[in-house]
Design an enzyme around this catalytic site. Structure first.
Site, PDB file in Angstrom:
ATOM      1  N   GLY A  46      43.812  35.664  44.785  1.00 43.66           N
ATOM      2  CA  GLY A  46      42.704  36.548  44.443  1.00 43.66           C
ATOM      3  C   GLY A  46      42.468  36.544  42.947  1.00 43.66           C
ATOM      4  CD  GLN A  51      42.843  39.012  37.724  1.00 41.53           C
ATOM      5  OE1 GLN A  51      42.326  38.990  38.832  1.00 41.53           O
ATOM      6  NE2 GLN A  51      44.086  38.615  37.507  1.00 41.53           N
ATOM      7  CB  CYS A  94      48.641  40.234  38.766  1.00 43.06           C
ATOM      8  SG  CYS A  94      46.992  40.386  38.066  1.00 43.06           S
ATOM      9  CG  LEU A  95      46.339  34.375  39.166  1.00 40.79           C
ATOM     10  CD1 LEU A  95      45.020  33.681  39.476  1.00 40.79           C
ATOM     11  CD2 LEU A  95      47.488  33.383  39.179  1.00 40.79           C
ATOM     12  CG  HIS A 136      46.217  42.955  43.380  1.00 40.54           C
ATOM     13  ND1 HIS A 136      47.541  42.886  43.006  1.00 40.54           N
ATOM     14  CD2 HIS A 136      45.530  42.332  42.385  1.00 40.54           C
ATOM     15  CE1 HIS A 136      47.632  42.270  41.840  1.00 40.54           C
ATOM     16  NE2 HIS A 136      46.437  41.909  41.451  1.00 40.54           N
ATOM     17  CD  GLU A 137      42.464  40.107  43.224  1.00 44.49           C
ATOM     18  OE1 GLU A 137      41.936  40.191  42.089  1.00 44.49           O
ATOM     19  OE2 GLU A 137      43.597  39.640  43.398  1.00 44.49           O
ATOM     20  CG  HIS A 140      42.283  43.158  38.779  1.00 44.09           C
ATOM     21  ND1 HIS A 140      42.992  43.123  37.604  1.00 44.09           N
ATOM     22  CD2 HIS A 140      43.009  42.437  39.676  1.00 44.09           C
ATOM     23  CE1 HIS A 140      44.107  42.411  37.783  1.00 44.09           C
ATOM     24  NE2 HIS A 140      44.146  41.994  39.035  1.00 44.09           N
TER      25      HIS A 140
HETATM   26 NI    NI Z   1      45.669  40.788  39.849  1.00 44.31          NI
END
Ligand code: NI
Length: 173
Positions: A46, A51, A94-95, A136-137, A140
């Protein structure tokens, strides 16, 4: 398509609230494709627009396994409209918090509504990894990271580790 640069903690951009998307045009569709390519390349399941430094309410998700056909979601202005009472605890990463994982409690199933890249309203009822990933996304988009579910001590430790690892990589280049 192009790979985008992923913003990492403790960049203040990750704490900002993203704005609603008002116009779906070719430029926006290209950004979504670039986000998807960036996510697959990372690799991750995701990626939210903030991000990659874009403060707009959109995310891309694909939780399909390597041996399965790709199942990408491109969600514009997504909202969770219903969720189960039951919760699950799952190790998340998480990236923007590279190579760090910690258990987070989430609703087991969620229903999300969003607009797709063609401007059509869509509804998805998700469980398993997809449900976790959607929660989660979407966080953000309100400037919240999975590490914000942890204690301050744990969160600070993770951010320090990411910074240390990044300095080490820069020094070795
Ligand atoms: Ni993330």
């Amino acid at each position: 398509m192009a790979l985008l640069k992923i913003v990492e903690v403790p960049d203040p951009l990750l704490k900002k609230k993203s704005a609603k998307v008002e116009n779906i045009d070719d430029a926006l569709r290209k950004t979504l494709d670039d986000m998807l390519e960036t996510m697959y390349d990372a690799p991750g399941v995701g990626l939210a627009a903030p991000q990659v430094g874009i403060l707009k309410r959109m995310v891309v998700i694909d939780v399909s396994r390597e041996d399965e056909p790709k199942r990408p979601y491109k969600m514009i202005n997504p909202v969770i409209t219903a969720h189960s009472d039951e919760t699950v605890v799952h190790d998340e990463g998480c990236l923007s918090v590279p190579e760090q994982y910690a258990p987070v409690e989430r609703y087991e199933t969620v229903t999300a509504e969003y607009t797709d890249e063609n401007g059509k309203r869509q509804t998805v009822r998700a469980d398993g990894l997809l449900a976790i990933c959607i929660q989660h996304e979407l966080e953000h988009l309100d400037g919240k990271l999975f590490i914000d579910h942890l204690s301050k001590v744990k969160r600070d430790m993770i951010v320090r580790r990411v910074e240390k690892e990044r300095r080490w990589k820069q020094d070795s280049e």
